[in-house]
Design a protein around this motif. Structure first.
Motif, PDB file in Angstrom:
ATOM      1  N   ILE A   1       1.421  -1.360  -0.133  1.00 49.70           N
ATOM      2  CA  ILE A   1       0.129   0.185  -0.132  1.00 49.70           C
ATOM      3  C   ILE A   1       1.237   1.209   0.586  1.00 49.70           C
ATOM      4  N   ASP A   2       0.334   2.506  -0.709  1.00 51.14           N
ATOM      5  CA  ASP A   2       1.191   3.767  -0.234  1.00 51.14           C
ATOM      6  C   ASP A   2       1.476   4.439   0.894  1.00 51.14           C
ATOM      7  N   ILE A   3       2.088   3.935   1.560  1.00 51.01           N
ATOM      8  CA  ILE A   3       1.796   4.401   2.941  1.00 51.01           C
ATOM      9  C   ILE A   3       2.407   6.037   2.883  1.00 51.01           C
ATOM     10  N   ALA A   4       2.890   6.246   1.901  1.00 55.03           N
ATOM     11  CA  ALA A   4       3.200   7.927   1.893  1.00 55.03           C
ATOM     12  C   ALA A   4       1.904   8.144   1.723  1.00 55.03           C
ATOM     13  N   SER A   5       1.268   8.024   0.824  1.00 53.51           N
ATOM     14  CA  SER A   5      -0.007   8.840   0.492  1.00 53.51           C
ATOM     15  C   SER A   5      -1.119   8.715   1.966  1.00 53.51           C
ATOM     16  N   LEU A   6      -1.666   8.208   2.361  1.00 57.01           N
ATOM     17  CA  LEU A   6      -1.924   7.570   3.650  1.00 57.01           C
ATOM     18  C   LEU A   6      -1.360   8.410   4.714  1.00 57.01           C
ATOM     19  N   ILE A   7      -0.369   8.666   5.175  1.00 61.31           N
ATOM     20  CA  ILE A   7       0.399   9.700   5.529  1.00 61.31           C
ATOM     21  C   ILE A   7       0.093  11.205   4.766  1.00 61.31           C
ATOM     22  N   LYS A   8       0.195  11.756   3.650  1.00 57.31           N
ATOM     23  CA  LYS A   8       0.007  13.100   3.084  1.00 57.31           C
ATOM     24  C   LYS A   8      -1.643  12.949   4.027  1.00 57.31           C
ATOM     25  N   GLY A   9      -2.800  12.114   3.601  1.00 57.88           N
ATOM     26  CA  GLY A   9      -3.167  11.910   4.200  1.00 57.88           C
ATOM     27  C   GLY A   9      -4.414  12.703   5.194  1.00 57.88           C
ATOM     28  N   SER A  10      -3.603  11.678   6.004  1.00 57.80           N
ATOM     29  CA  SER A  10      -3.813  12.172   7.467  1.00 57.80           C
ATOM     30  C   SER A  10      -3.027  13.251   7.411  1.00 57.80           C
ATOM     31  N   GLN A  11      -1.665  13.783   7.214  1.00 63.24           N
ATOM     32  CA  GLN A  11      -1.025  15.008   7.530  1.00 63.24           C
ATOM     33  C   GLN A  11      -2.065  16.396   7.270  1.00 63.24           C
ATOM     34  N   ASP A  12      -2.650  16.025   6.338  1.00 67.75           N
ATOM     35  CA  ASP A  12      -3.748  17.178   5.606  1.00 67.75           C
ATOM     36  C   ASP A  12      -4.542  17.550   6.475  1.00 67.75           C
ATOM     37  N   ALA A  13      -5.648  16.118   7.116  1.00 67.17           N
ATOM     38  CA  ALA A  13      -6.169  15.976   8.356  1.00 67.17           C
ATOM     39  C   ALA A  13      -5.750  16.401   9.607  1.00 67.17           C
ATOM     40  N   GLU A  14      -4.828  16.488   9.749  1.00 65.52           N
ATOM     41  CA  GLU A  14      -4.324  17.094  11.712  1.00 65.52           C
ATOM     42  C   GLU A  14      -3.893  18.671  10.846  1.00 65.52           C
ATOM     43  N   LYS A  15      -4.127  19.168   9.883  1.00 70.33           N
ATOM     44  CA  LYS A  15      -4.093  20.205   9.719  1.00 70.33           C
ATOM     45  C   LYS A  15      -5.269  20.752   9.973  1.00 70.33           C
ATOM     46  N   GLU A  16      -5.977  20.555   9.202  1.00 72.69           N
ATOM     47  CA  GLU A  16      -7.256  21.341   8.647  1.00 72.69           C
ATOM     48  C   GLU A  16      -8.062  20.731   9.837  1.00 72.69           C
ATOM     49  N   LEU A  17      -8.176  20.136  11.163  1.00 77.82           N
ATOM     50  CA  LEU A  17      -9.075  20.054  11.636  1.00 77.82           C
ATOM     51  C   LEU A  17      -8.538  19.686  13.385  1.00 77.82           C
ATOM     52  N   SER A  18      -7.495  21.656  13.306  1.00 77.69           N
ATOM     53  CA  SER A  18      -6.759  21.820  14.043  1.00 77.69           C
ATOM     54  C   SER A  18      -7.312  23.104  14.274  1.00 77.69           C
ATOM     55  N   VAL A  19      -8.380  23.552  13.182  1.00 73.13           N
ATOM     56  CA  VAL A  19      -8.811  24.957  13.498  1.00 73.13           C
ATOM     57  C   VAL A  19     -10.112  25.410  14.200  1.00 73.13           C
ATOM     58  N   ALA A  20      -9.776  26.131  15.200  1.00 75.07           N
ATOM     59  CA  ALA A  20     -10.692  25.739  16.310  1.00 75.07           C
ATOM     60  C   ALA A  20     -12.377  26.554  15.112  1.00 75.07           C
ATOM     61  N   ASP A  21     -12.473  26.501  14.543  1.00 73.91           N
ATOM     62  CA  ASP A  21     -13.859  27.289  14.345  1.00 73.91           C
ATOM     63  C   ASP A  21     -14.850  26.066  13.590  1.00 73.91           C
ATOM     64  N   TYR A  22     -16.076  26.446  13.841  1.00 76.35           N
ATOM     65  CA  TYR A  22     -16.957  25.183  13.284  1.00 76.35           C
ATOM     66  C   TYR A  22     -17.200  25.330  12.638  1.00 76.35           C
ATOM     67  N   GLY A  23     -17.378  26.333  11.650  1.00 73.70           N
ATOM     68  CA  GLY A  23     -17.918  26.427   9.727  1.00 73.70           C
ATOM     69  C   GLY A  23     -16.481  25.591   8.973  1.00 73.70           C
ATOM     70  N   GLU A  24     -15.508  25.478  10.092  1.00 72.51           N
ATOM     71  CA  GLU A  24     -14.341  25.266   9.002  1.00 72.51           C
ATOM     72  C   GLU A  24     -14.574  24.028   9.209  1.00 72.51           C
ATOM     73  N   ASN A  25     -14.256  23.259  10.374  1.00 67.22           N
ATOM     74  CA  ASN A  25     -13.510  22.349  10.797  1.00 67.22           C
ATOM     75  C   ASN A  25     -14.523  20.684  11.094  1.00 67.22           C
TER      76      ASN A  25
END
Ligand code: PA5
Length: 424
Positions: free
Chosen positions: A213-237
């Protein structure tokens, strides 16, 4: 986020004011999680695991995978709970990428199952992964004894050292001691990452890399989610949105969540969600009971209860926008079955209409529902999905006031079982 959340079918069940009133509590849950001030904070290492994963580690695992696939026809992955379900969920979801078959052991105590496995793999070249964070869990420990005996019948001691890889605590536990004594290769599980939050740790990454499995892409997806879901804003998260609405529905005594999907590839995603939610939230007399259904098959069984049974349910659909398949339904010149309405249509289109019809019917029948949309069946999407669920469940647990990162109930069964087995 590339994955989306549609909450249209919550209206009349959850009101804007309910959400607005909950926001301070949601913000506190988020802050407690990120500042390490919340319950169980010693097990929140999963929160920034994606951004801490080194690309050199991913390359090392990719190389290990290439080496193993040259000398093996299959893997046996031994583990249970968080050391099993996420791996199986990922491999089923990404089945089209998989390059090496994986068989599972240690997730049950079924003699027939293991005997059949040994018969099936008698003439195969096998590599074994033994996965247990604690290194003391009964099922994988017993399975490992039997698998080791099977492997010893096929390979020399020297070759066994190459063919057995252990993933466990860095220092503690019986499995660590066995691996050190026998000289097996090992990958450590960090102290601050608990079992059901470990699919993006070596627990998941090593078997997935070995399976191709392409684990680099798996981790890239989780890294993007980590960043986007760290935003403390109901409308964005969307983790905030999903956690808040799950909790508000739970407070209305909708205490069963049904996760529904329309693809065979997602059965174990449902199992993974059930473990994550059930084991994290279900304590101190609280918790949403997590169920999952495989539609359309279960529309012809559980569909009745969901449509007309006790109204203590809410539902979350997991929908894949583009499956990557094209399977056109043939025309029948006599139209004997009266289904020429779908002739020349992609089967996915029919499946999509089944989802739309089900979401509408269940909503009208009194089952509020949300839909999580996934772009496609790929590793990047899955990395996002895993992280999104981990974040959502941790937040919902904090909203409920429980520690989402322990599992005293599971420990209770383990202790009693040790006593019955006479284990000291
Ligand atoms: O989430 C958890 O911690 C549990 O479900 C564990 O993953 C499960 O009990 C297996 O434990 P271990 O990996 O220590 O064998």
């Amino acid at each position: 986020m590339k994955i989306g959340l549609d909450m249209t079918n919550l209206k009349s069940f959850v009101h804007d004011k309910d959400v607005a009133d909950l926001l301070p509590q949601l913000k506190k849950s988020h802050d407690d999680l990120h500042s390490g001030k919340g319950k169980g904070s010693e097990f929140t290492g999963w929160l920034n695991l994606p951004s801490k994963t080194e690309s050199s580690f991913l390359s090392e695992l990719k190389n290990l995978g290439e080496e193993v696939r040259k000398n093996s026809d299959c893997l046996i992955s031994i583990g249970i709970g968080g050391s099993y379900i996420g791996i199986r969920a990922a491999l089923d979801f990404l089945s089209r990428e998989q390059k090496l078959p994986v068989f599972y052991a240690g997730h049950n105590l079924s003699s027939g199952y293991l005997q059949d496995l040994f018969t099936q793999l008698k003439d195969k070249r096998v590599t074994v992964l033994v996965i247990s964070k604690s290194g003391t869990t009964t099922e994988p420990a017993v399975a490992f004894r039997l698998v080791k005996q099977f492997m010893a019948g096929k390979y020399s001691d020297t070759e066994l050292k190459q063919r057995i890889i252990c993933i466990t605590d860095e220092k503690k536990g019986a499995l660590r001691a066995i691996a050190n004594k026998e000289g097996y290769r090992t990958y450590p599980i960090a102290d601050d990452v608990g079992g059901r939050f470990s699919v993006l740790a070596p627990v998941g990454l090593v078997p997935l890399a070995l399976a191709g499995i392409d684990i680099a892409s798996l981790i890239k997806g989780s890294q993007d989610a980590e960043k986007e879901l760290s935003v403390a804003d109901y409308g964005e998260n969307i983790a905030w949105q999903y956690a808040a609405n799950r909790y508000l529905l739970y407070r209305q005594k909708k205490n069963i969540e049904i996760t529904s999907f329309f693809y065979e590839e997602m059965h174990f995603i449902g199992e993974w969600i059930k473990q994550l939610s059930g084991e994290s939230e279900g304590k101190e007399g609280q918790g949403i009971f997590p169920a999952s259904v495989n539609f359309t098959a279960d529309l012809h069984s559980m569909g009745q209860l969901i449509q007309e049974g006790e109204r203590n349910l809410f539902e979350t659909f997991l929908i894949v926008k583009n499956t990557g398949h094209e399977l056109l339904i043939p025309e029948d010149k006599d139209n004997q079955d009266n289904f020429n309405c779908v002739a020349k249509k992609n089967l996915d289109w029919v499946n999509e209409q089944a989802y739309r019809a089900t979401a509408m019917a269940h909503y009208e029948g009194g089952v509020p529902n949300m839909t999580i949309t996934l772009p496609q069946f790929d590793a990047y999407t899955l990395g996002q999905l895993f992280y999104f669920y981990e974040k959502t469940i941790a937040l919902t647990g904090y909203l409920m006031g429980v520690n989402p990162f322990n599992q005293p109930g599971v420990e209770a069964y383990k202790t009693k079982m040790f006593a019955l087995l006479g284990r000291k």
